[in-house]
Design a protein around this motif. Structure first.
Motif, short mmCIF file in Angstrom:
data_model
loop_
_atom_site.label_atom_id
_atom_site.label_comp_id
_atom_site.label_asym_id
_atom_site.label_seq_id
_atom_site.Cartn_x
_atom_site.Cartn_y
_atom_site.Cartn_z
N ILE A 197 0.78 -1.19 -0.05
CA ILE A 197 0.05 0.12 0.09
C ILE A 197 0.70 1.25 0.11
O ILE A 197 0.21 2.24 -0.21
CB ILE A 197 -0.98 0.20 1.29
CG1 ILE A 197 -0.31 -0.04 2.55
CG2 ILE A 197 -1.93 -0.95 1.29
CD1 ILE A 197 -0.87 0.06 3.82
N ALA A 234 0.05 5.40 3.06
CA ALA A 234 -1.39 5.15 3.49
C ALA A 234 -1.36 5.22 4.96
O ALA A 234 -0.42 5.20 5.95
CB ALA A 234 -1.72 3.79 3.12
N ASP A 235 -2.68 5.67 5.29
CA ASP A 235 -2.95 5.89 6.95
C ASP A 235 -3.01 4.62 7.70
O ASP A 235 -3.10 3.50 7.18
CB ASP A 235 -4.11 6.67 7.07
CG ASP A 235 -5.50 6.03 6.55
OD1 ASP A 235 -5.50 4.87 6.40
OD2 ASP A 235 -6.30 6.98 6.19
N GLN A 236 -3.27 4.42 8.94
CA GLN A 236 -3.10 3.48 9.72
C GLN A 236 -4.41 2.56 9.80
O GLN A 236 -4.37 1.31 9.54
CB GLN A 236 -2.94 3.91 10.99
CG GLN A 236 -2.56 2.77 12.23
CD GLN A 236 -1.23 2.08 12.13
OE1 GLN A 236 -0.52 2.62 11.16
NE2 GLN A 236 -1.19 1.02 12.47
N THR A 258 -6.05 2.01 6.99
CA THR A 258 -5.70 1.14 5.65
C THR A 258 -4.59 0.28 5.85
O THR A 258 -4.93 -1.10 5.35
CB THR A 258 -5.09 2.07 4.46
OG1 THR A 258 -5.96 3.31 4.48
CG2 THR A 258 -5.28 1.19 3.05
N TYR A 259 -3.82 0.40 6.50
CA TYR A 259 -2.67 -0.54 7.07
C TYR A 259 -3.11 -1.71 7.79
O TYR A 259 -2.93 -2.62 7.36
CB TYR A 259 -1.52 0.17 7.76
CG TYR A 259 -0.32 -0.76 8.24
CD1 TYR A 259 0.67 -0.72 7.52
CD2 TYR A 259 -0.51 -1.48 9.52
CE1 TYR A 259 1.88 -1.76 7.61
CE2 TYR A 259 0.40 -2.20 9.72
CZ TYR A 259 1.78 -2.31 8.96
OH TYR A 259 2.88 -3.08 9.08
N ARG A 277 -6.41 -2.78 7.79
CA ARG A 277 -7.13 -3.29 6.87
C ARG A 277 -6.38 -4.28 6.06
O ARG A 277 -6.89 -5.51 6.15
CB ARG A 277 -8.18 -2.40 5.97
CG ARG A 277 -9.11 -3.14 5.12
CD ARG A 277 -9.99 -2.07 4.54
NE ARG A 277 -9.24 -1.07 3.70
CZ ARG A 277 -8.89 -1.33 2.68
NH1 ARG A 277 -8.88 -2.34 2.07
NH2 ARG A 277 -8.20 -0.14 2.01
#
Lengths: 531, 353
Positions: free
Chosen positions: B58, B62-64, B66-67, B69
């Motif tokens: 990613i 990317a934000d936490q 998204t990480y 997920r």
């Protein structure tokens, strides 16, 4: 008998190999050939990618409401939006969308496509969605805040008052590219808004359409005959994956390539000296930085932080490994943006560093583990710092590897890398380097370099960053940014910036109009080829 | 059924059949064990590398949320044994997962890059065997003469020259200096995309499509890397065939053949060579396997979009699905080639049946 046939075939192949190839010396007049390293290209969905090479492709397959000329990077110009108005309170932007623009599919481009695309960006919520999300747009509110009121009008309402330029500049980013909503309607798979389809296909209205993309191999784009600004001069643009710098250089010299984009310092210097090629250095909005973890007792001592600033050989590196990769810059606002200053008060001074270490209570120095990315020029810079630190008594155990994960988890002592932002405004850099709303581990503000370094940024600096972003008077903003810049230097931040990054490209002299772009939006439709 | 089987087993010659079946069963057991070992090792390597596969997928920005997920989507929150189980069950369904770099299914990526490597390795093996075997045989026959010395020097050079270095020199001299060979890639970039499928081999596909320009361009691009690899293979194969041949020429039946007054040609090729065919086949198969996974350096130097380059890039960017898929493919192909050479071996030499 079989043996004889076999030998004949083998000899024939050997002879074929030795025969001269017919005139490979020049690329055709109507085709542009670019050598790139495709290794980190991750798909071509404008709302998903976040990478230089892919962005350049997307810049030409799609268009945006606002454009930014490469030489006037901070001045929003009409793109798909031919004009706009901003409400008195600064919160409502009304854009008039140009008529007569068609997508590659033949569908007309309307305000509905614009609104749908911006909503899609926010709803997908992937890395580039920050471009709009940072102004308060969310999956929940975007449908009501960004909407098409008729075929040619798009209204964008921001939840708060921000400096209007920030919003306009954001709408020039590749992430705000406008997609063909009707064409994508049947490409939806499990609610992905056609994301899977768009990895290797395009749905844009730009001057080029995608013909073939084979990851890590090559990409072919063809001029779009129906482009509203007229068909571009280059009939095709071809990109070839050449990961080796020396291979790029050789092919550029031989005339098989027009542009080389990922060259080593040595190859750039050699090409620079040859005279057939121009080296373009495009400034970027990011830095080569060293991060000192503030959870570490020694590294959080302000005198120690200050000492590190005297251990970087700014001038020596400028003349050697950083010649093509960066411009000396010790303050936090990149040159060319409001509030930038030319002060570079630090220079390599081992004695001064030693003195600071003694004052801090570490006259005999200390040992720390230092993570750096093993790529040029970052690793060379790290090695130089390691050598200088040793002279001051600091033993750095330099480890080259992929430690970005450790950095994000704050599980490091010293880390260095380079950053890159796309919004041509100081806010983009400062938001990451100089704001940290919650320094607790649980806050996990992993997107911010300040949080990763566990730096509890002084409140006055953070307040100023917020104030500047909301300030509508441009002159006042510049004033605030200048103040922040000086305050950042005085605070001796644990995020030590040494060089503002530049991206170097080598372009054959026959190619005109290919211009590297600070926000990665290099255009191909402006390219022509002379003799 | 059982009765008839028993009958068959008791019938004359059936013992042979049964032992053949047992051999096949043993071979399969060996193959399965090897494959399982390969899977365990590749999986372990995939989990041991320090790079974070989520960030590889990613990106760092990317934000936490998204990480986290994607971390779950990748199954990384599961116990390691569960992860291995999932991995195994996917492989059984020929699903190597998705490449985070190319965003394609790894299996479809492999189908695209592997023919490029096969093309290169096959031609290199043909060149290597085509020149190496006769050279070795002649060296052996003329042992101690200048022909033998020359042959050995040529072989030694090929054996000891690093391929990466040779490739670079060839490019510098024949491409950069004299313009005799084309630059990197499988084909001139202007011919890209003119021929697509069905085999993935540009040589074969362009002949099928009757696109002679494409064929010409593809052959040109293939020549230099194939000759370099072929030279290395030749060095190995000539050395091996020389020593096999020398051993044969010392045998008594050769003396008998010569005593009978047979011509030199007949003695060497009809008698001695016939007896080293099986050994040669094995070393050629080994050389071929070696080339399939050893083209990494030459693919990098010549920007050859094959498996070697794919694997290198995947490793560099922690694209673990691609790495595991590639390694597994190389492993399976090696096993298949060994098995095939084993079968042909038995076919040529009845004594080994």
């Amino acid at each position: 008998m079989l043996r004889r046939q076999f030998m004949t075939i083998a000899s024939a192949l050997a002879i074929a190999a030795a025969m001269p190839v017919a005139a490979t010396a020049e690329t055709p007049k109507d085709q542009l050939v670019i050598a790139v390293n495709m290794s980190s290209m991750r798909g071509l969905d404008p709302h998903e990618l976040n990478q230089l090479e892919s962005a350049e492709v997307v810049a030409n397959l799609y268009e945006r409401m606002i454009t930014l000329a490469a030489d006037k990077i901070t001045e929003p110009q009409p793109g798909l939006a031919e004009s706009w108005t901003i409400s008195e309170d600064g919160k409502t932007f009304t854009f008039k969308i140009r008529q007569g623009v068609t997508f590659h599919s033949g569908n007309p481009l309307t305000a509905k496509d614009v609104a749908w695309s911006l909503q899609r960006l926010v709803k997908l919520g992937l890395a580039p969605s920050t471009d709009l999300r940072q102004w308060g747009f969310s999956a929940e509110n975007v449908d009501s805040l960004i909407r098409a009121t008729d075929d040619q009008t798009v209204v964008v309402e921001t939840p708060e008052v921000w400096n209007s330029n920030l919003i306009l500049l954001s709408l020039a980013s590749f992430s705000t590219s406008i997609l063909d909503s009707a064409f994508l309607a049947d490409k939806n798979k499990d609610g992905d808004f056609g994301r899977e389809f768009l990895q290797t296909a395009d749905a844009g209205s730009g001057p080029y359409s995608l013909r073939t993309w084979r990851a890590n191999e090559m990409l072919i784009a063809e001029a779009f005959a129906g482009y509203w600004q007229g068909e571009p001069a280059m009939r095709r643009v071809l990109m070839r994956h050449l990961p080796e710098s020396s291979a790029q250089r050789l092919q550029l010299e031989a005339g098989d390539m027009d542009v080389a984009t990922r060259l080593s310092s040595t190859d750039l210097a050699a090409l620079d000296a040859s005279g057939d090629v121009t080296i373009q250095k495009t400034p970027g909005f990011g830095f080569y930085y060293v991060a000192l973890n503030q959870k570490d007792e020694i590294l959080s001592n302000p005198k120690v932080r200050e000492a590190f600033r005297y251990l970087i050989d700014y001038d020596g590196l400028s003349a050697t490994v950083m010649k093509y990769y960066g411009i000396k810059q010790q303050s936090i606002i990149p040159a060319g943006l409001p509030g930038a200053i030319e002060d570079n008060p630090y220079k390599l001074d081992i004695e001064k560093a030693k003195q600071l270490l003694t004052e801090a209570g570490y006259p005999d120095g200390f040992s720390k583990v230092y993570y750096a990315t093993p790529v040029t020029p970052e690793y060379e810079v790290a090695q130089a710092l390691q050598a200088n630190a040793a002279k001051a008594g600091i033993k750095l155990d330099l480890q080259g590897g992929d430690y970005i994960g450790k950095f994000r988890e704050r599980a490091f002592e010293i880390f260095s890398a380079r950053s890159g932002e796309r919004l041509p405004d100081p806010h983009a850099v400062l938001a990451s380097y100089a704001t940290n709303a919650n320094n607790a581990d649980e806050a996990k503000l992993t997107g911010l370099l300040a949080w990763r370094s566990a730096w509890d940024v002084p409140k006055d600096i953070q307040d100023m960053v917020q104030a500047a972003a909301h300030e509508t008077d441009q002159a006042k903003r510049t004033e605030i940014y200048t103040k922040i810049n000086r305050a950042y230097l005085e605070a001796s931040s644990p995020l030590i910036t040494s060089f503002q990054r530049t991206d170097a490209k080598a372009v054959r002299n026959a190619v005109k109009g290919y211009q590297g772009h600070s926000t990665w939006l290099t255009r191909w439709d402006t390219v022509t080829k002379g003799e | 059924m059982t009765t008839s089987q028993t009958t068959v087993a008791k019938a004359p010659g059936s013992r042979k059949l049964l032992s053949g079946a047992r051999k096949i069963a043993t071979s399969f057991a060996v193959i399965l064990t090897t494959l399982l070992g390969l899977l365990v090792i590749t999986f372990a390597i995939g989990r041991l590398v320090p790079a974070d596969p989520v960030i590889a997928a990613i990106g760092d920005q990317a934000d936490q949320a998204t990480y986290e997920r994607v971390y779950k989507e990748m199954g990384l929150d599961q116990p390691i044994l569960v992860q291995f189980g999932t991995y195994l069950s996917n492989i059984v369904h020929l699903d190597f997962g998705q490449s985070h770099i190319t965003k394609n299914a790894v299996s479809s990526d492999l189908a695209r890059v592997f023919p490029a490597t096969i093309e290169l390795a096959t031609l290199a093996t043909l060149i290597g065997a085509g020149f190496g075997v006769p050279l070795g045989v002649i060296s052996a026959v003329r042992k101690g003469t200048w022909v033998d010395h020359l042959g050995r020097v040529v072989g030694l050079l090929g054996y000891s020259t690093p391929i990466f270095w040779l490739g670079t020199i060839v490019i510098l001299v024949f491409y950069a200096k004299f313009g005799l060979i084309p630059g990197g890639g499988r084909i001139d970039i202007y011919n890209e995309g003119l021929v697509e499928g069905p085999t993935g081999s540009l040589i074969v596909d362009s002949i099928i499509a009757r696109e002679w320009d494409v064929l010409w361009s593809a052959l040109h691009h293939l020549a230099a890397p194939a000759l370099i690899l072929g030279y290395a293979a030749m060095a190995y194969l000539s050395r091996m065939s020389r020593s096999f041949m020398l051993e044969q020429l010392r045998q008594e039946y050769i003396l008998t053949a010569r005593a009978k007054g047979l011509s030199q040609r007949s003695v060497v090729w009809r008698h001695a060579f016939r007896n080293i065919r099986v050994q040669l086949l094995t070393v050629v198969a080994l050389a071929y396997c070696g080339l399939l996974d050893g083209t990494v350096l030459i693919e990098t130097v010549f920007a050859w979009p094959g498996l070697g380059q794919y694997l290198t890039s995947a490793l560099f960017f922690a694209d673990m699905n691609s790495v595991l898929g590639s390694v597994l493919l190389i492993g399976m192909i090696s096993i298949a080639i060994n098995l095939l050479s084993d079968i042909v071996y038995r076919f040529i030499d009845p004594r080994t049946r």
